[in-house]
Scaffold this active site. Structure first.
Site, PDB file in Angstrom:
ATOM      1  N   CYS A  92      -4.865  -1.389   6.137  1.00 56.37           N
ATOM      2  CA  CYS A  92      -6.118  -1.827   5.940  1.00 56.37           C
ATOM      3  C   CYS A  92      -6.413  -3.338   6.573  1.00 56.37           C
ATOM      4  O   CYS A  92      -7.448  -4.548   6.472  1.00 56.37           O
ATOM      5  CB  CYS A  92      -6.588  -2.171   4.392  1.00 56.37           C
ATOM      6  N   HIS A 151      -4.582  12.129   1.606  1.00 56.12           N
ATOM      7  CA  HIS A 151      -4.268  11.850   2.634  1.00 56.12           C
ATOM      8  C   HIS A 151      -3.191  11.302   2.945  1.00 56.12           C
ATOM      9  O   HIS A 151      -2.887  10.969   3.967  1.00 56.12           O
ATOM     10  CB  HIS A 151      -5.562  11.302   3.945  1.00 56.12           C
TER      11      HIS A 151
HETATM   12  C1  LIG Z   1      -4.073   4.254   1.214  1.00 57.04           C
HETATM   13  C2  LIG Z   1      -4.487   3.409  -0.294  1.00 57.04           C
HETATM   14  C3  LIG Z   1      -5.645   3.760  -0.825  1.00 57.04           C
HETATM   15  C4  LIG Z   1      -6.617   4.384  -0.634  1.00 57.04           C
HETATM   16  O1  LIG Z   1      -7.097   4.817  -0.635  1.00 57.04           O
HETATM   17  P1  LIG Z   1      -8.497   5.932   0.199  1.00 57.04           P
HETATM   18  O2  LIG Z   1      -8.538   6.896  -0.262  1.00 57.04           O
HETATM   19  O3  LIG Z   1      -7.843   5.741   1.741  1.00 57.04           O
HETATM   20  O4  LIG Z   1      -9.096   5.097  -0.203  1.00 57.04           O
HETATM   21  C5  LIG Z   1      -5.101   3.148  -1.975  1.00 57.04           C
HETATM   22  N1  LIG Z   1      -3.845   2.649  -2.913  1.00 57.04           N
HETATM   23  C6  LIG Z   1      -3.216   2.473  -2.594  1.00 57.04           C
HETATM   24  C7  LIG Z   1      -2.270   2.525  -2.974  1.00 57.04           C
HETATM   25  C8  LIG Z   1      -3.074   3.389  -1.051  1.00 57.04           C
HETATM   26  O5  LIG Z   1      -1.593   3.639  -0.565  1.00 57.04           O
END
Ligand SMILES: *Cc1c(COP(=O)(O)O)cnc(C)c1O
Length: 394
Positions: A323, A200
């Site tokens: 987050c 995503h």
């Molecule tokens: C968005 C993100 C995640 C988490 O990924 P998800 O698919 O939302 O669990 C982990 N590490 C970094 C660097 C991110 O930007």
């Protein structure tokens, strides 16, 4: 709306959406079933795995589909730790500004008796290789260092880190969630043993990702149940999502250079114009960063207020990461690069995508200075700075 929060998530591309649709009501078979529908699903699943593997130049058997970046990070760390423990090694090296999927997993490991060293990232948001070399010891079982930071976009010297890990026979994992599709990521050339990817963040669907893991590390069984993902992660495969991820990755890599050039141009325009605002500062290295990432602090304002006012003006931005918003703690990333609390609070992150246009950037350039001025007029801190009762920090 002008969407400049692509670091949090991205729009699913038209091509990806179209590719996913038949898997809801046409190719909906369970890849474990023996009949025609099942076998067709199985074929599409393994075809997706092969395509993804060839896109990053690795073997298909090293690709595990997961529910996203967080899961891949958790699985990688847990596996490396279990492997380390078997050899009596319980030391991990990381950085102070990893994503919470890494930091909170490592906190659990500390409770279980692992020792974790957090490398400093300095003002430019990049580690020093000498620091890494100094911290490596007999006990080190894992180095996990993010490819590119999600808040300030700074890129680590991954190939050099990989060489150091290889020389010392230490597992090297990198969270490449922000980097993949933005900059070249080559696990073999970079000596990466494990890599986390999430769809995503590059115009794929949410809830699907990859853990790349080479054959040196035995992955432990993350979800017990059926024989999916080489028996290590049970559960009927989400084929629509997996195909979506595959098409999104193909699309991102096919246009990497042109997207990167465009985004870099627009990013630099934002830097040039927004730093004309007095008492503002770019966070993180200006050059060695993702093409899509702008992060600027403005003295005397609260980032949250800035985001709310920009939203009223039709601009989706963020301060810090998605987050941690909702909590009023300043971003751990901005504190890690040495910003004082009050400056870390007043930061703005704009993350561009291939869909971002020149017109949108012009609007942002016209809007942000006005909003910053408006907020400063209402700010007690700015009042004191103006009266000379407080010293400017930037
Ligand atoms: C968005 C993100 C995640 C988490 O990924 P998800 O698919 O939302 O669990 C982990 N590490 C970094 C660097 C991110 O930007």
């Amino acid at each position: 709306m002008i969407y400049l929060d692509n670091g949090a998530t991205t729009k699913v591309s038209a091509k990806v959406k179209k590719a996913m649709l038949p898997y809801f009501d046409l190719y909906y078979g369970n890849a474990s079933s023996l009949h025609e529908y099942g076998q067709r699903a199985k074929e599409h699943l393994e075809n997706a795995r092969k395509r993804v593997a060839s896109l990053i130049g690795v073997d298909a058997s090293a690709i595990y589909f997961t529910s996203g970046g967080s899961e891949s990070d958790n699985w990688a760390i847990e596996s490396a730790c279990k492997f380390g423990e078997l050899k009596g090694k319980k030391h991990i090296i990381t950085t102070t500004f990893e994503h919470h999927a890494i930091l909170n997993t490592l906190k659990e490991k500390e409770k279980q008796g692992f020792k974790v060293t957090y490398l400093p990232v300095y003002e430019n948001g990049i580690i020093k290789l000498e620091d890494l070399k100094k911290e490596i010891c007999q006990d080190t079982c894992l180095v996990t260092i993010m490819f590119a930071n999600n808040e300030i976009g700074t890129i680590q010297p991954i190939k050099e880190i990989g060489e150091i890990c290889k020389e010392n026979n230490i597992i090297f994992h990198s969270d490449a969630v922000q980097a993949i599709g933005q900059v070249p990521v080559n696990p073999i050339e970079m000596n990466l043993d494990m890599l986390s990817i999430s769809a995503h963040k590059f115009h794929g669907p949410k809830g699907v990702g990859i853990l790349y893991c080479n054959k040196k590390i035995p992955l432990f069984n993350f979800i017990n149940g059926g024989a999916q993902e080489q028996g290590k992660r049970a559960g009927t495969e989400n084929l629509a999502n997996i195909v979506g991820l595959t098409v999104a990755l193909e699309e991102a890599l096919a246009h990497l250079q042109e997207n990167s050039l465009k985004e870099t141009r627009l990013r630099n325009k934002l830097f040039d114009e927004l730093t004309k605002i007095p008492h503002s500062k770019i966070n993180g290295d200006k050059v060695n960063r993702l093409p899509c990432n702008v992060n600027i602090s403005f003295e005397g304002i609260e980032g949250e207020s800035l985001i709310l006012l920009l939203s009223e003006e039709g601009i989706c931005a963020s301060s810090g990461s998605a987050c941690t918003s909702g909590s009023l703690d300043p971003s751990h990333v901005l504190l890690a690069i040495g910003l004082p609390h009050e400056i870390a609070h007043g930061s703005l992150r704009l993350t561009l995508s291939k869909y971002t246009t020149d017109e949108e950037i012009e609007k942002v350039i016209a809007c942000v200075p006005k909003v910053v001025e408006q907020l400063r007029k209402l700010s007690p801190v700015w009042y004191e700075l103006e009266k000379g009762r407080r010293n400017h920090l930037i």
